[in-house]
Design an enzyme around this catalytic site. Sequence first.
Site, PDB file in Angstrom:
ATOM      1  N   CYS A 193      -5.346   1.176  -3.547  1.00  0.00           N
ATOM      2  CA  CYS A 193      -5.658   1.935  -2.640  1.00  0.00           C
ATOM      3  C   CYS A 193      -5.346   3.582  -2.905  1.00  0.00           C
ATOM      4  CB  CYS A 193      -5.276   1.543  -1.192  1.00  0.00           C
ATOM      5  SG  CYS A 193      -3.310   1.552  -1.084  1.00  0.00           S
ATOM      6  N   HIS A 250      -0.743   0.811   2.598  1.00  0.00           N
ATOM      7  CA  HIS A 250      -2.331   0.930   2.262  1.00  0.00           C
ATOM      8  C   HIS A 250      -2.582   2.271   2.779  1.00  0.00           C
ATOM      9  CE1 HIS A 250      -6.336  -0.348   1.567  1.00  0.00           C
ATOM     10  NE2 HIS A 250      -6.758   0.236   2.778  1.00  0.00           N
ATOM     11  N   GLU A 258     -12.444   2.858   1.174  1.00  0.00           N
ATOM     12  CA  GLU A 258     -11.039   2.495   0.658  1.00  0.00           C
ATOM     13  C   GLU A 258     -11.247   1.248  -0.594  1.00  0.00           C
ATOM     14  OE1 GLU A 258      -9.314  -0.271   3.462  1.00  0.00           O
ATOM     15  OE2 GLU A 258     -11.296  -1.297   4.276  1.00  0.00           O
TER      16      GLU A 258
END
Length: 294
Positions: free
Chosen positions: A110, A169, A181
Amino acid sequence: MHHTLARARRTFAAAGLVAACAVLPSAPLSSAAPSSGTALRTAAAAGGCDVLAPGASAAAEAAVRAACSQLGVWYSWGGGHGPQPGATYGQVDPTDPASNHDPERRGFDCSGLVRYAYAQATGEDILNGTANSQYHSSRVTARFGAGQGTGPLLPGDLLGWGGANSIHHIAVYLGAGKMVEARQSGTHVMVSDVRLGGDYNGAVRIGGSPAPSGTFSTWGTDVWTHVEPSTTSARVSKFAGPTRVKVGCQKHAQLVEADGYRNDAWSYLPDYQAWITNIYIQGPAWLDGVPTCA
């Protein structure tokens, strides 16, 4: 965002630590093969990955398009954290059996994707680090709480999930309730609906230049400063929105609970001759590099 007392500074990532994304709630996994070059750009357009709302800066829009250009590239744990921004082979996450093939997969985790996106947009490697360090970067110019939803967000804003100082994240907002993402092992860089539930922490906006030493940005709306480090003392100035402020020193004083945070640290703003709870200053609960008031 910030700050409970538990948000007191912690060294979250030593140099070279993998900036990993935790395994997230399950969703249908893509079985598509990774793409490259023109195929990636075609996939991005077909997948609705683009700037989906007006108002963002040119750099933020460029970051969105850079992230979207990687649509279909593998998620790879630790990917994107090489000497230069860009996809790299990953590592095995010992907590996630789905990552066993990540050393064979060239891609991003991420924060690796976020790093690449903003490096492409600005020409500088301004977000080289973990999701947590990116979320608390000195490049942050505005911060939005989880309770604000997506209403105030603009394309290029970074959405974060996790605790006060343990963001695990991060994703790039597109607009229209969508984000791009690198989500978890076994998937590819994808467009998703923004997930506002669970441990969604909020979002931050990235600017091109770091704040001068001793200068920070407030967050929130209609935030008051006070004559003394106490909410019961007289009000001095109101910040209608995020404002850059010079912090002279900080001290422990009244414990404040606001917007879901608790903190007893207060900062003195010499330009306003007033105090503000550190809850509304971007950064850790006790600000880095700021001396204790005498």
